[in-house]
Design a protein around this motif. Structure first.
Motif, PDB file in Angstrom:
ATOM      1  N   LYS A  13      33.266  13.680   3.507  1.00  0.00           N
ATOM      2  CA  LYS A  13      33.531  12.254   3.360  1.00  0.00           C
ATOM      3  C   LYS A  13      32.327  11.418   3.778  1.00  0.00           C
ATOM      4  CE  LYS A  13      38.183  12.788   5.019  1.00  0.00           C
ATOM      5  NZ  LYS A  13      39.121  12.312   6.025  1.00  0.00           N
ATOM      6  N   GLY A  14      31.396  12.034   4.477  1.00  0.00           N
ATOM      7  CA  GLY A  14      30.238  11.310   4.963  1.00  0.00           C
ATOM      8  C   GLY A  14      30.523  10.541   6.240  1.00  0.00           C
ATOM      9  N   SER A  15      31.631  10.858   6.921  1.00  0.00           N
ATOM     10  CA  SER A  15      32.008  10.097   8.101  1.00  0.00           C
ATOM     11  C   SER A  15      31.570  10.758   9.411  1.00  0.00           C
ATOM     12  CB  SER A  15      33.512   9.850   8.121  1.00  0.00           C
ATOM     13  OG  SER A  15      34.202  11.075   8.212  1.00  0.00           O
ATOM     14  N   ALA A  16      31.048  11.966   9.361  1.00  0.00           N
ATOM     15  CA  ALA A  16      30.569  12.621  10.583  1.00  0.00           C
ATOM     16  C   ALA A  16      29.177  12.079  10.884  1.00  0.00           C
ATOM     17  CB  ALA A  16      30.523  14.133  10.399  1.00  0.00           C
ATOM     18  N   ASN A  17      29.038  11.421  12.021  1.00  0.00           N
ATOM     19  CA  ASN A  17      27.722  10.863  12.316  1.00  0.00           C
ATOM     20  C   ASN A  17      26.792  11.947  12.844  1.00  0.00           C
ATOM     21  OD1 ASN A  17      27.882  11.083  15.177  1.00  0.00           O
ATOM     22  ND2 ASN A  17      28.962   9.146  15.321  1.00  0.00           N
ATOM     23  N   SER A  18      25.507  11.648  12.881  1.00  0.00           N
ATOM     24  CA  SER A  18      24.517  12.658  13.251  1.00  0.00           C
ATOM     25  C   SER A  18      24.691  13.116  14.692  1.00  0.00           C
ATOM     26  CB  SER A  18      23.105  12.125  13.025  1.00  0.00           C
ATOM     27  OG  SER A  18      22.872  10.987  13.822  1.00  0.00           O
ATOM     28  N   GLN A  19      25.161  12.241  15.574  1.00  0.00           N
ATOM     29  CA  GLN A  19      25.375  12.636  16.964  1.00  0.00           C
ATOM     30  C   GLN A  19      26.485  13.683  17.071  1.00  0.00           C
ATOM     31  OE1 GLN A  19      26.200   9.446  19.644  1.00  0.00           O
ATOM     32  NE2 GLN A  19      25.967  10.714  21.462  1.00  0.00           N
ATOM     33  N   THR A  20      27.538  13.532  16.282  1.00  0.00           N
ATOM     34  CA  THR A  20      28.628  14.511  16.274  1.00  0.00           C
ATOM     35  C   THR A  20      28.108  15.866  15.821  1.00  0.00           C
ATOM     36  OG1 THR A  20      30.235  12.784  15.784  1.00  0.00           O
ATOM     37  CG2 THR A  20      30.894  15.043  15.297  1.00  0.00           C
ATOM     38  N   VAL A  21      27.332  15.876  14.774  1.00  0.00           N
ATOM     39  CA  VAL A  21      26.778  17.122  14.239  1.00  0.00           C
ATOM     40  C   VAL A  21      25.830  17.748  15.256  1.00  0.00           C
ATOM     41  CG1 VAL A  21      25.358  18.112  12.404  1.00  0.00           C
ATOM     42  CG2 VAL A  21      27.059  16.355  11.859  1.00  0.00           C
ATOM     43  N   ASP A  22      24.971  16.937  15.876  1.00  0.00           N
ATOM     44  CA  ASP A  22      24.036  17.452  16.880  1.00  0.00           C
ATOM     45  C   ASP A  22      24.769  18.052  18.072  1.00  0.00           C
ATOM     46  OD1 ASP A  22      21.865  16.687  15.347  1.00  0.00           O
ATOM     47  OD2 ASP A  22      21.512  14.822  16.466  1.00  0.00           O
ATOM     48  N   ASN A  23      25.815  17.383  18.538  1.00  0.00           N
ATOM     49  CA  ASN A  23      26.591  17.903  19.672  1.00  0.00           C
ATOM     50  C   ASN A  23      27.293  19.200  19.313  1.00  0.00           C
ATOM     51  OD1 ASN A  23      25.891  15.841  21.441  1.00  0.00           O
ATOM     52  ND2 ASN A  23      27.663  14.598  20.910  1.00  0.00           N
ATOM     53  N   HIS A  24      27.830  19.273  18.114  1.00  0.00           N
ATOM     54  CA  HIS A  24      28.520  20.492  17.678  1.00  0.00           C
ATOM     55  C   HIS A  24      27.524  21.654  17.598  1.00  0.00           C
ATOM     56  CE1 HIS A  24      31.776  22.762  15.983  1.00  0.00           C
ATOM     57  NE2 HIS A  24      31.101  23.017  14.886  1.00  0.00           N
ATOM     58  N   ARG A  25      26.356  21.390  17.013  1.00  0.00           N
ATOM     59  CA  ARG A  25      25.322  22.432  16.911  1.00  0.00           C
ATOM     60  C   ARG A  25      24.888  22.879  18.309  1.00  0.00           C
ATOM     61  NH1 ARG A  25      21.994  20.273  13.424  1.00  0.00           N
ATOM     62  NH2 ARG A  25      20.966  18.991  14.978  1.00  0.00           N
ATOM     63  N   LYS A  26      24.693  21.938  19.233  1.00  0.00           N
ATOM     64  CA  LYS A  26      24.288  22.261  20.599  1.00  0.00           C
ATOM     65  C   LYS A  26      25.322  23.161  21.269  1.00  0.00           C
ATOM     66  CE  LYS A  26      23.810  19.963  25.008  1.00  0.00           C
ATOM     67  NZ  LYS A  26      23.956  18.690  25.696  1.00  0.00           N
ATOM     68  N   ASN A  27      26.604  22.830  21.117  1.00  0.00           N
ATOM     69  CA  ASN A  27      27.672  23.638  21.703  1.00  0.00           C
ATOM     70  C   ASN A  27      27.701  25.039  21.110  1.00  0.00           C
ATOM     71  OD1 ASN A  27      28.487  21.541  23.361  1.00  0.00           O
ATOM     72  ND2 ASN A  27      30.017  20.801  21.922  1.00  0.00           N
ATOM     73  N   LEU A  28      27.528  25.143  19.806  1.00  0.00           N
ATOM     74  CA  LEU A  28      27.506  26.469  19.164  1.00  0.00           C
ATOM     75  C   LEU A  28      26.307  27.284  19.631  1.00  0.00           C
ATOM     76  CD1 LEU A  28      28.563  25.561  15.527  1.00  0.00           C
ATOM     77  CD2 LEU A  28      29.826  26.975  17.143  1.00  0.00           C
ATOM     78  N   MET A  29      25.156  26.630  19.792  1.00  0.00           N
ATOM     79  CA  MET A  29      23.967  27.338  20.259  1.00  0.00           C
ATOM     80  C   MET A  29      24.180  27.884  21.663  1.00  0.00           C
ATOM     81  SD  MET A  29      21.043  24.893  18.584  1.00  0.00           S
ATOM     82  CE  MET A  29      19.630  25.808  19.173  1.00  0.00           C
ATOM     83  N   GLN A  30      24.866  27.131  22.515  1.00  0.00           N
ATOM     84  CA  GLN A  30      25.176  27.622  23.862  1.00  0.00           C
ATOM     85  C   GLN A  30      26.130  28.811  23.795  1.00  0.00           C
ATOM     86  OE1 GLN A  30      26.675  24.174  25.897  1.00  0.00           O
ATOM     87  NE2 GLN A  30      24.638  23.528  26.576  1.00  0.00           N
ATOM     88  N   LYS A  31      27.156  28.721  22.966  1.00  0.00           N
ATOM     89  CA  LYS A  31      28.134  29.803  22.854  1.00  0.00           C
ATOM     90  C   LYS A  31      27.511  31.090  22.328  1.00  0.00           C
ATOM     91  CE  LYS A  31      32.188  26.907  22.332  1.00  0.00           C
ATOM     92  NZ  LYS A  31      33.293  26.488  21.475  1.00  0.00           N
ATOM     93  N   PHE A  32      26.582  30.951  21.366  1.00  0.00           N
ATOM     94  CA  PHE A  32      25.941  32.129  20.776  1.00  0.00           C
ATOM     95  C   PHE A  32      24.673  32.545  21.524  1.00  0.00           C
ATOM     96  CE2 PHE A  32      28.501  30.864  17.046  1.00  0.00           C
ATOM     97  CZ  PHE A  32      29.052  32.098  16.735  1.00  0.00           C
TER      98      PHE A  32
END
Length: 51
Positions: A13-32
């Motif tokens: 939808k284009g509604s996910a802002n870049s900060q949300t995506v960056d935070n999600h990526r950061k969390n996944l990088m920590q988990k992996f």
């Protein structure tokens, strides 16, 4: 609905802002336990998340 699917729907939808995506990526990088996005993508391929 899973978080992954929810984020994908938001992104479509284009509604996910870049900060949300960056935070999600950061969390996944920590988990992996990786420190680069390319390594995160490699792990995702290993787990069958990406083809």
């Amino acid at each position: 609905m899973t978080k992954k699917r929810t984020l994908l729907k938001e992104n479509e939808k284009g509604s996910a802002n870049s900060q949300t995506v960056d935070n999600h990526r950061k969390n996944l990088m920590q988990k992996f336990e990786v420190n680069k996005t390319v390594n995160l993508l490699q792990k995702a391929k290993e787990f069958g998340i990406l083809q």
